[in-house]
Design an enzyme around this catalytic site. Structure first.
Site, PDB file in Angstrom:
ATOM      1  N   HIS A   1      94.568 -71.130 -53.764  1.00 23.69           N
ATOM      2  CA  HIS A   1      94.532 -72.326 -54.479  1.00 23.69           C
ATOM      3  C   HIS A   1      95.817 -73.138 -54.637  1.00 23.69           C
ATOM      4  CE1 HIS A   1      96.995 -70.202 -57.616  1.00 23.69           C
ATOM      5  NE2 HIS A   1      97.206 -71.179 -58.016  1.00 23.69           N
TER       6      HIS A   1
HETATM    7  C1  UD1 Z   1      97.836 -74.976 -61.932  1.00 26.25           C
HETATM    8  C2  UD1 Z   1      99.265 -74.284 -61.775  1.00 26.25           C
HETATM    9  C3  UD1 Z   1      99.370 -73.080 -61.123  1.00 26.25           C
HETATM   10  C4  UD1 Z   1      98.442 -72.151 -61.537  1.00 26.25           C
HETATM   11  C5  UD1 Z   1      96.923 -72.554 -61.392  1.00 26.25           C
HETATM   12  C6  UD1 Z   1      96.053 -71.680 -61.761  1.00 26.25           C
HETATM   13  C7  UD1 Z   1     100.690 -76.230 -62.292  1.00 26.25           C
HETATM   14  C8  UD1 Z   1     101.947 -77.089 -61.565  1.00 26.25           C
HETATM   15  N1  UD1 Z   1     100.096 -75.517 -61.536  1.00 26.25           N
HETATM   16  O1  UD1 Z   1      97.685 -75.253 -60.810  1.00 26.25           O
HETATM   17  O2  UD1 Z   1     100.830 -72.744 -61.168  1.00 26.25           O
HETATM   18  O3  UD1 Z   1      98.606 -71.047 -60.537  1.00 26.25           O
HETATM   19  O4  UD1 Z   1      97.045 -73.829 -62.272  1.00 26.25           O
HETATM   20  O5  UD1 Z   1      94.678 -72.233 -61.448  1.00 26.25           O
HETATM   21  O6  UD1 Z   1     100.598 -76.539 -63.358  1.00 26.25           O
HETATM   22  N2  UD1 Z   1      90.439 -78.947 -61.820  1.00 26.25           N
HETATM   23  C9  UD1 Z   1      89.215 -78.778 -62.085  1.00 26.25           C
HETATM   24  N3  UD1 Z   1      88.913 -78.212 -63.165  1.00 26.25           N
HETATM   25  C10 UD1 Z   1      89.898 -77.755 -64.162  1.00 26.25           C
HETATM   26  C11 UD1 Z   1      91.040 -77.862 -63.891  1.00 26.25           C
HETATM   27  C12 UD1 Z   1      91.466 -78.359 -62.575  1.00 26.25           C
HETATM   28  O7  UD1 Z   1      88.297 -79.194 -61.344  1.00 26.25           O
HETATM   29  O8  UD1 Z   1      89.408 -77.246 -65.220  1.00 26.25           O
HETATM   30  C13 UD1 Z   1      90.439 -79.503 -60.565  1.00 26.25           C
HETATM   31  C14 UD1 Z   1      91.031 -80.894 -60.608  1.00 26.25           C
HETATM   32  O9  UD1 Z   1      90.532 -81.578 -59.429  1.00 26.25           O
HETATM   33  C15 UD1 Z   1      92.529 -80.739 -60.517  1.00 26.25           C
HETATM   34  C16 UD1 Z   1      92.894 -79.590 -59.420  1.00 26.25           C
HETATM   35  O10 UD1 Z   1      91.796 -78.676 -59.847  1.00 26.25           O
HETATM   36  O11 UD1 Z   1      93.171 -81.813 -59.844  1.00 26.25           O
HETATM   37  C17 UD1 Z   1      94.273 -78.918 -59.830  1.00 26.25           C
HETATM   38  O12 UD1 Z   1      94.321 -78.623 -61.270  1.00 26.25           O
HETATM   39  P1  UD1 Z   1      95.821 -78.766 -61.881  1.00 26.25           P
HETATM   40  O13 UD1 Z   1      95.811 -78.142 -63.260  1.00 26.25           O
HETATM   41  O14 UD1 Z   1      96.459 -79.743 -61.764  1.00 26.25           O
HETATM   42  O15 UD1 Z   1      96.606 -77.522 -61.012  1.00 26.25           O
HETATM   43  P2  UD1 Z   1      96.163 -76.148 -60.202  1.00 26.25           P
HETATM   44  O16 UD1 Z   1      96.049 -76.337 -58.883  1.00 26.25           O
HETATM   45  O17 UD1 Z   1      94.957 -75.483 -61.152  1.00 26.25           O
END
Ligand code: UD1
Length: 388
Positions: free
Chosen positions: A221
């Protein structure tokens, strides 16, 4: 703006969670606080960084975390927007409830955002999993780690090397306490309840017989691996080649799924050697990891969990902030070169993979050490003898 947040004697310790990897760290800590006599009162705040039921509710249930007292519901956004939005919404919560301390864990955007709000309001910041460093500032988590540690008053570390990192950055030694790994507390407490891999596959509609001869587990991820087609494509192709030898169960993060769709690559994960699952619950992941012949990942936490489980882990990154998993555990850094990934996986399959040993204080008692230390620290602070 008020300068100080009132912190009456019965003010809670605010525990912050935002994203998936926070839950398994904060769950045992809240339990240990509740078990102290007298108990430390807590208020659980979820920032809403992760909001999908599969990324939140399911894990709360598995880990027996109470429903958050407050949900800031920030949702997704750029790093600046997400961090700013958490800060904007967290400040009034801190003002309303007051706090003896704000406890944050790990390195996600919510960690830094809440730590910054607390520090500016002169509320002590407690950082769990302090001092880990990849020394790669292109990782958003590295920025979050360095900055959170700078403003934290109490820094709990998971491995002894973290202290040296912190001392190099000028952190006062009396602020640092080596307690061990709370994520491994959760692992040890829940391993007996882990869901058998066959059951998780059947729940997703797969014939569980496909992994009767063993399986590998894959999680991917990290933005540096999944946000560009020229990087993600070759990684998937390397996995397909490994999948010809060993069926690979892939628990697909929403970011990775969305990118595969955007790049027109969804068909590539239809390979016969792949079993694609949605994000899994905690007990399912434990079962899938514990039963795997090897794990391929770019996660931070999974490098530690596989070390605790004694399962070989190939990390698809150039560096790690968790060197103990390499020095003592089952982890090997393989980078993202497709040939190197395939060669390392086949070597692990043929040779049985790297064996390791359990690092110091990864014994299931880290949260209790934190509770005892923090209670004493708060008492000393009340009496003006903490020295901080
Ligand atoms: C975040 C953390 C990372 C951790 C990861 C675990 C930061 C900088 N990164 O990254 O350290 O390893 O979580 O999963 O805080 N999304 C969904 N549903 C959700 C959440 C996210 O669809 O419930 C999608 C969204 O499109 C979003 C993308 O995933 O833009 C990324 O989510 P985000 O929370 O920004 O960061 P992660 O990549 O999950």
């Amino acid at each position: 703006m008020k300068e100080h947040t009132t912190s009456s004697a019965d003010a809670p310790i605010i525990c912050v969670v935002g994203a998936r990897p926070n839950y398994m760290k904060v769950a045992p800590i809240m339990r240990a606080f509740a078990e102290l006599r007298p108990a430390l009162r807590t208020l659980l705040v979820h920032t809403g960084q992760h909001y999908d039921p599969l990324m939140k509710d399911r894990l709360f249930l598995d880990l027996e975390l109470p429903e958050p007292d407050v949900n800031l519901a920030v949702g997704s956004g750029s790093h600046a927007v997400q961090t700013a939005e958490v800060m904007r919404r967290f400040e009034p919560v801190l003002e309303e409830h007051g706090a003896k301390a704000v406890l944050v864990a790990g390195d996600v955007n919510s960690t830094l955002a809440c730590a910054l709000v607390a520090a500016k309001r002169h509320v002590p910041v407690v950082h769990v999993e302090a001092g880990l460093r990849s020394y790669d500032r292109r990782m958003p988590e590295e920025i979050n780690r360095v900055l959170t540690d700078q403003i934290a008053d109490v820094l709990y570390t998971t491995e002894r090397g973290a202290r040296d990192n912190l001392l190099r950055e000028g952190i006062a030694p009396e602020r640092i306490e080596f307690v061990g790994n709370v994520m491994i507390d959760s692992l040890r407490a829940n391993l007996v309840k882990a869901t058998p891999p066959a059951q998780s596959l059947a729940a997703a509609g797969f014939d569980a017989g496909r992994i009767a001869g063993g399986h590998g587990l894959v999680t991917l991820h990290r933005p540096s691996n999944v946000d560009r087609p020229e990087i993600l494509g070759p990684i998937i192709d390397a996995l397909r080649r490994i999948g010809e030898r060993l069926p690979l169960v892939i628990a697909l993060h929403p970011r990775t799924r969305a990118n595969l769709e955007r790049f027109g690559m969804l068909d590539r994960i239809g390979a016969p050697g792949f079993l694609i699952l949605p994000p899994q619950g905690y007990l399912e992941m434990l079962g899938l990891m514990a039963g795997a012949r090897m794990v391929l990942t770019d996660s931070g936490g999974i490098q530690e969990e596989t070390t605790a489980l004694g399962v070989p882990c190939l990390t698809l990154r150039e560096n790690t902030e968790r060197p103990i998993t390499i020095e003592q555990g089952t982890n090997t850094l393989v980078g993202i070169d497709p040939e190197a990934i395939v060669a390392a996986a086949l070597a692990a399959l043929d040779g049985g993979g790297k064996a390791g040993r359990e690092p110091e204080y990864w014994d299931g008692r880290a949260a209790r050490r934190i509770a005892a230390h923090l209670a004493a620290w708060l008492a000393a602070r009340r009496e003006g003898t903490s020295g901080i």
